[in-house]
Structure formats: C-alpha cells, structure tokens
Design an enzyme around this catalytic site. Structure first.
Site, PDB file in Angstrom:
ATOM      1  N   THR A 175       0.633  -0.918   0.299  1.00 42.73           N
ATOM      2  CA  THR A 175      -0.197   0.419  -0.097  1.00 42.73           C
ATOM      3  C   THR A 175       1.055   1.202  -0.409  1.00 42.73           C
ATOM      4  O   THR A 175       1.653   1.648   0.997  1.00 42.73           O
ATOM      5  CB  THR A 175      -0.920  -0.360   0.739  1.00 42.73           C
ATOM      6  N   GLU A 176       0.317   1.603  -0.745  1.00 38.88           N
ATOM      7  CA  GLU A 176       1.188   2.907  -1.248  1.00 38.88           C
ATOM      8  C   GLU A 176       2.954   3.157  -0.885  1.00 38.88           C
ATOM      9  O   GLU A 176       3.564   3.664  -0.672  1.00 38.88           O
ATOM     10  CB  GLU A 176       1.288   4.356   0.078  1.00 38.88           C
ATOM     11  N   LEU A 177       3.802   2.215  -1.645  1.00 41.86           N
ATOM     12  CA  LEU A 177       5.210   2.202  -1.422  1.00 41.86           C
ATOM     13  C   LEU A 177       5.646   1.881  -0.057  1.00 41.86           C
ATOM     14  O   LEU A 177       6.246   2.167   0.385  1.00 41.86           O
ATOM     15  CB  LEU A 177       5.296   2.492  -2.937  1.00 41.86           C
TER      16      LEU A 177
END
Length: 374
Positions: A139-141
């Site tokens: 998630t979101e890197l």
C-alpha cells in the site's frame, strides 16, 4: 540496453458517507455507495477504458496491481472495466502485482492481518483475472526491511519501494537491487514518474509541454539500466485529463523508446534480464506519498493516530472492518504541509480533514456499540 519498467496502481476506496452523531446506534449503513458508483463509472469512462485501449493498441508493457476495493466496486458499477483489465492481462503485455486487498496499513501493525489481506488479494487476482502474482507492491509503496522479509516468507520474488532522496544519494534508482531478505528490490524513480503523474499539464513547469520524444530522450540520457516509472493508473485520463494530450503522449512513447533502443519490460522480465546490484538496507519505513515520503500522510497528526488506534481496538467485523482500514480514510484527515495539502484536498471528499475525522469516528463509535451488544 536500457529499459523502462512501468508499474501502475489501480485503486478506488469505498468512501464513507456523511454519518452524523444522531445516527450512532440507529443506522449501520456506512458507505457512500451512490457517490462511489459515480466515481467508478466516471473514471472507467475517462481513464480505465481509453487508457487500456491505448496500452493494447500501442503494445505497452506494464505491471499492474488492482486493489480489492476497486475490483469489488468495478464489478458492480463498471464491469466493462474489469473485462478490459482481464483482456490486458490475457494479452501477455501485463504482469499482475500483489498487494493488500483493502489497500491498508496492516503491514505496520499486524503481521497476521497483513498476510491474510495479501492472500485474499492473490486469490482475487486468480479468480477474476486468471493470474498468479510473483511481485509485491505494498500500500502506497510502504516499505522497510521487516516488510520485505515478511513478503519473502510469503513466496514473492520481488518488491517495490520508493527511491527517497536519502536513498538515491547512495544508490541510483536506475538499477535493480536486493533487499536484506534477498528478494529483488525495484526503486521508484520519483522524478521521472512525477514528470508524468504531477507535472504533465502544469503550464508553469519550465519543461512544459512534455512530449514523448523529449521524455524518451531524458530516459536515454539517464545513467543506469532501468527507469522505474511507478504511478497511479488514474494518471491517464483522470488526474491528467484527455484534453491535456496524455493519451497522445502515451501512444507515442513506445515509438520514441524504440528509436533509442529502450525496451518496455514488466517487473518479471527486467528481473530476469539484468544483474542485481548490492543488498540495500532500509530499516525505517518509507512510502511514495507527500514530500516526506514516510507514514506522515496517514499518521502525521493526533487525529489520525487516534483514529488508527481506535480502529485497531474494534472487534473484527469482516469486510466492513477491513474496508475501514483502507488507507484513504486516514489520508483524508491529513493536515499536511504547504507543499502537500493541495493533493490531499484534491482527493478528500469531505473537503476538510476535521470533518473526515469526525465522520470516521462516528462510524467507529457505532461499530464499537455493535461489538459490545453482539
């Protein structure tokens, strides 16, 4: 030889409707389905369908992850978008990438919940698209050595991370590295990525307008083996609308790359083709969001911390509780910095971080009352 690896994230949250204190204990209908359906249909029309058509016709190779919350809503409100992604995966041009089903922050607080959501996502990708992800994008890197170790234990062969300023001062983002756990590590080239996702239509940008030949020239002149371009799929037609020329740009890119001997590869293909650099340690959590590129977009103020901590205390309630974990809910509460607040306001359906917080907490209070009475 030089290559481009394009990773695209496909995600839509199940946004919470405006839920007042008067409804606590009376109504358990939390989600803003009419608004969510409008957004899914609009983005399918403006982005998913025309972008996938351009990708297929131009034979653009890209690695893609679709969150479970996107797939659930698209199946209900825009099934033609699911069909289009299915066709793209079947074409052989695209590699499927795994993530958390609910696009959550589970990786930073509960290993069991994290693993369960990743397994759910992999199962969904097999069921809906007939693909088996080997690569992982959190998630979101969100990334750290610990997260990479957990991901390896789950059988994944490669993982993505942000090329933060601190990191790229020591390691160019234009090579493939190894995490401490041993799996392949791809670092996002945020400058080249943001040239498309954020600056493409900015008339005040000194490099405006960005053309395909100019962009291909930049990549050709960039030292290294591979340019990792990671961005939201919604860049194409939603954040950068058709009138900006984004579709003409993306259709022209493969031709300009070919002129310069630049190949477009999936994560798996690049991992096979290039030798790996040294192991890199990233002990502190990083992300691709905001200028600080850490957890502050979701846990940067006291409202967010309170909401997150209370969410964790709610007794597990299946898909509803997990949908509340979607990172967007906390993102809407960010008070941000002057450099980042415009982006937060763009995504925030409540137009105020304080209203987002109050709304979320009202829903949590109702969920807690239900848990006690069960």
């Amino acid at each position: 030889m030089k290559a481009v690896v394009m990773f695209l994230e496909v995600h839509q949250p199940r946004r919470l409707r405006r839920y007042s204190m008067k409804e606590i204990g009376r109504s358990h209908d939390y989600f803003w389905d009419d608004y969510n359906s409008q957004i899914i249909r609009r983005v399918a029309r403006n982005c998913y369908l025309p972008a996938l058509k351009a990708f297929m016709e131009s034979e653009i190779r890209a690695s893609i992850s679709t969150s479970g919350t996107f797939v659930e809503q698209a199946k209900e409100y825009a099934p033609e978008a699911i069909d289009a992604f299915r066709e793209y995966f079947r074409s052989g041009l695209s590699e499927a990438v795994a993530e958390t089903y609910y696009h959550s922050l589970a990786s930073i607080w509960d290993d069991h919940e994290f693993e369960e959501q990743v397994r759910m996502h992999a199962s969904m990708m097999r069921r809906e698209f007939g693909v088996e992800p080997e690569s992982f994008r959190n998630t979101e890197l969100i990334y750290s050595d610990k997260i990479a170790e957990k991901v390896k234990s789950m059988g994944f062969k490669r993982i993505l991370a942000e090329g933060t300023d601190s990191l790229i001062s020591r390691h160019s983002p234009n090579y493939i590295y190894r995490s401490l756990s041993g799996i392949s590590l791809f670092l996002r080239n945020y400058r080249l990525s943001d040239d498309i996702s954020f600056r493409f239509s900015n008339w005040n940008w000194p490099e405006y307008p960005l053309t395909a030949d100019k962009y291909a020239k930049w990549i050709d002149e960039t030292p290294g083996q591979v340019a990792n371009l990671f961005m939201d799929f919604e860049t194409f037609g939603e954040h950068q609308v058709a009138e900006t020329g984004i579709f003409e740009f993306i259709r022209a890119l493969p031709k300009e790359f070919k002129k310069r001997g630049i190949e477009m590869l999936t994560l798996r293909e690049a991992d096979t083709m290039f030798e790996k650099g040294p192991q890199i340690s990233i002990p502190d959590i990083t992300s691709w969001a905001d200028t600080r590129r850490d957890l502050s977009p979701w846990l940067g103020n006291e409202m967010q911390k309170q909401a997150f901590n209370e969410l964790k205390q709610v007794r597990r309630r299946g898909s509803v509780w997990r949908s509340m974990q979607t990172s967007d809910h906390l993102y809407y509460m960010s008070t941000g910095t002057s450099q980042d607040i415009t982006v937060h306001e763009y995504f925030n359906p409540y137009k105020s971080p304080y209203l987002a917080f109050l709304n979320f907490m009202n829903v949590l209070q109702d969920m807690q009352l239900q848990s006690k009475s069960a």
